[in-house]
Design an enzyme around this catalytic site. Sequence first.
Site, PDB file in Angstrom:
ATOM      1  N   ASP A   1      -6.503   2.797  -6.610  1.00 39.56           N
ATOM      2  CA  ASP A   1      -5.346   3.374  -7.314  1.00 39.56           C
ATOM      3  C   ASP A   1      -4.826   2.279  -8.346  1.00 39.56           C
ATOM      4  OD1 ASP A   1      -3.268   4.532  -7.728  1.00 39.56           O
ATOM      5  OD2 ASP A   1      -2.039   4.491  -6.023  1.00 39.56           O
TER       6      ASP A   1
ATOM      7  N   MET B   1      -5.626  -1.637  -4.096  1.00 39.00           N
ATOM      8  CA  MET B   1      -4.491  -1.500  -5.049  1.00 39.00           C
ATOM      9  C   MET B   1      -5.085  -2.272  -6.407  1.00 39.00           C
ATOM     10  SD  MET B   1      -2.400   0.524  -4.162  1.00 39.00           S
ATOM     11  CE  MET B   1      -1.298   0.404  -5.564  1.00 39.00           C
TER      12      MET B   1
ATOM     13  N   HIS C   1       0.500   7.581   0.782  1.00 38.11           N
ATOM     14  CA  HIS C   1       0.402   6.178   0.843  1.00 38.11           C
ATOM     15  C   HIS C   1       2.067   5.504   1.084  1.00 38.11           C
ATOM     16  CE1 HIS C   1       0.269   2.401  -2.140  1.00 38.11           C
ATOM     17  NE2 HIS C   1       0.317   1.764  -0.854  1.00 38.11           N
TER      18      HIS C   1
ATOM     19  N   HIS D   1      -2.450  12.953  -4.141  1.00 37.83           N
ATOM     20  CA  HIS D   1      -2.050  11.663  -3.525  1.00 37.83           C
ATOM     21  C   HIS D   1      -0.599  11.601  -3.935  1.00 37.83           C
ATOM     22  CE1 HIS D   1      -2.462   7.431  -3.046  1.00 37.83           C
ATOM     23  NE2 HIS D   1      -1.586   7.222  -3.802  1.00 37.83           N
TER      24      HIS D   1
ATOM     25  N   ASP E   1       2.691   9.005  -3.251  1.00 42.54           N
ATOM     26  CA  ASP E   1       3.180   7.385  -3.149  1.00 42.54           C
ATOM     27  C   ASP E   1       4.517   7.562  -2.841  1.00 42.54           C
ATOM     28  OD1 ASP E   1       0.902   5.858  -3.999  1.00 42.54           O
ATOM     29  OD2 ASP E   1       1.258   6.791  -6.119  1.00 42.54           O
TER      30      ASP E   1
ATOM     31  N   SER F   1      -2.535  11.734  -8.553  1.00 42.41           N
ATOM     32  CA  SER F   1      -1.211  11.109  -8.023  1.00 42.41           C
ATOM     33  C   SER F   1      -0.017  11.908  -8.566  1.00 42.41           C
ATOM     34  CB  SER F   1      -1.120   9.595  -8.284  1.00 42.41           C
ATOM     35  OG  SER F   1       0.169   9.114  -7.757  1.00 42.41           O
TER      36      SER F   1
ATOM     37  N   GLY G   1       1.839   3.372 -14.156  1.00 47.03           N
ATOM     38  CA  GLY G   1       1.453   3.120 -15.717  1.00 47.03           C
ATOM     39  C   GLY G   1       1.326   1.618 -16.035  1.00 47.03           C
TER      40      GLY G   1
ATOM     41  N   PHE H   1       5.265   0.750  -9.156  1.00 44.68           N
ATOM     42  CA  PHE H   1       5.327   1.396 -10.545  1.00 44.68           C
ATOM     43  C   PHE H   1       4.192   2.123 -11.221  1.00 44.68           C
ATOM     44  CE2 PHE H   1       7.553  -2.903  -9.888  1.00 44.68           C
ATOM     45  CZ  PHE H   1       8.653  -2.621 -10.463  1.00 44.68           C
TER      46      PHE H   1
ATOM     47  N   MET I   1       4.451   2.976   0.479  1.00 49.09           N
ATOM     48  CA  MET I   1       4.836   1.622   0.037  1.00 49.09           C
ATOM     49  C   MET I   1       6.104   1.369   0.541  1.00 49.09           C
ATOM     50  SD  MET I   1       3.830   2.348  -3.666  1.00 49.09           S
ATOM     51  CE  MET I   1       2.355   3.289  -4.546  1.00 49.09           C
TER      52      MET I   1
ATOM     53  N   MET J   1       7.923   5.382  -2.006  1.00 53.37           N
ATOM     54  CA  MET J   1       8.595   4.253  -2.389  1.00 53.37           C
ATOM     55  C   MET J   1       9.990   4.246  -1.645  1.00 53.37           C
ATOM     56  SD  MET J   1       7.594   3.983  -6.194  1.00 53.37           S
ATOM     57  CE  MET J   1       5.990   4.486  -6.884  1.00 53.37           C
TER      58      MET J   1
END
Length: 225
Positions: A178, A140, A69, A36, A38, A11, A148, A146, A71, A40
């Site tokens: 993920d 998920m 992905h 990957h 993400d 990612s 970490g 977020f 989100m 947001m």
Amino acid sequence: MKKRKVEIAPSILAADFRYLEREVKAAQDGGADWIHCDIMDGVFVPNISFGPMVVEAVKKCITIPLDVHLMIAAPQKYIMQFCDAGADNLTVHADAVESLPDVFDAIRARGVNVGVTVNPDKPISLFEHYLDRVDLVLIMSVYAGFGGQKFMPEVLEKVSALTDRRRLGDLAFSIEIDGGINAETAARCIDAGVDILVSGSCIFGSSNYRSTIEHLRNAGKDRLS
């Protein structure tokens, strides 16, 4: 029984964006199967990451599939942009759209693989009636938005349920996971039936991407069947 190959999708959320081209090429050269991304929007999730322009830039740097992905709220408004930017897989949150079939049709019409997901506190019943219409189910193991976060082992029940549904229904979708993926959690995921491991900080925070990717891929090799 034939052994299945576990695929690894680094990612880029955890990559060093000062050197993004170098980072994604290094991940690919290190044996990554997918990259990957993400997305947001600051609405569906609290944080903002990046949009189609970055996806398009990453696509130009790699030859392996680009796994995107979303989100985001109302993802149907942006399907064309992300598909045209180079997504090979496009995953939406089931609870972010009014009509999953319409969104799935729009994605497939662009020649892109269809993915669906929900956050850890949402049930797979939100999309399980459409499993014959998707290529990918993303589980998920942290809350979207977020990086970490700590792996949530309770979501492995969803993986097991989907594995059973896939086998009993003779379905072909892949199961991706993920969130908080490292060598220890990867083994548990593989054991439950996961096909694709998304990992950010574990890979991009390591000093040797190839070694880390192979370590993740082989985490559950003794139990693969």
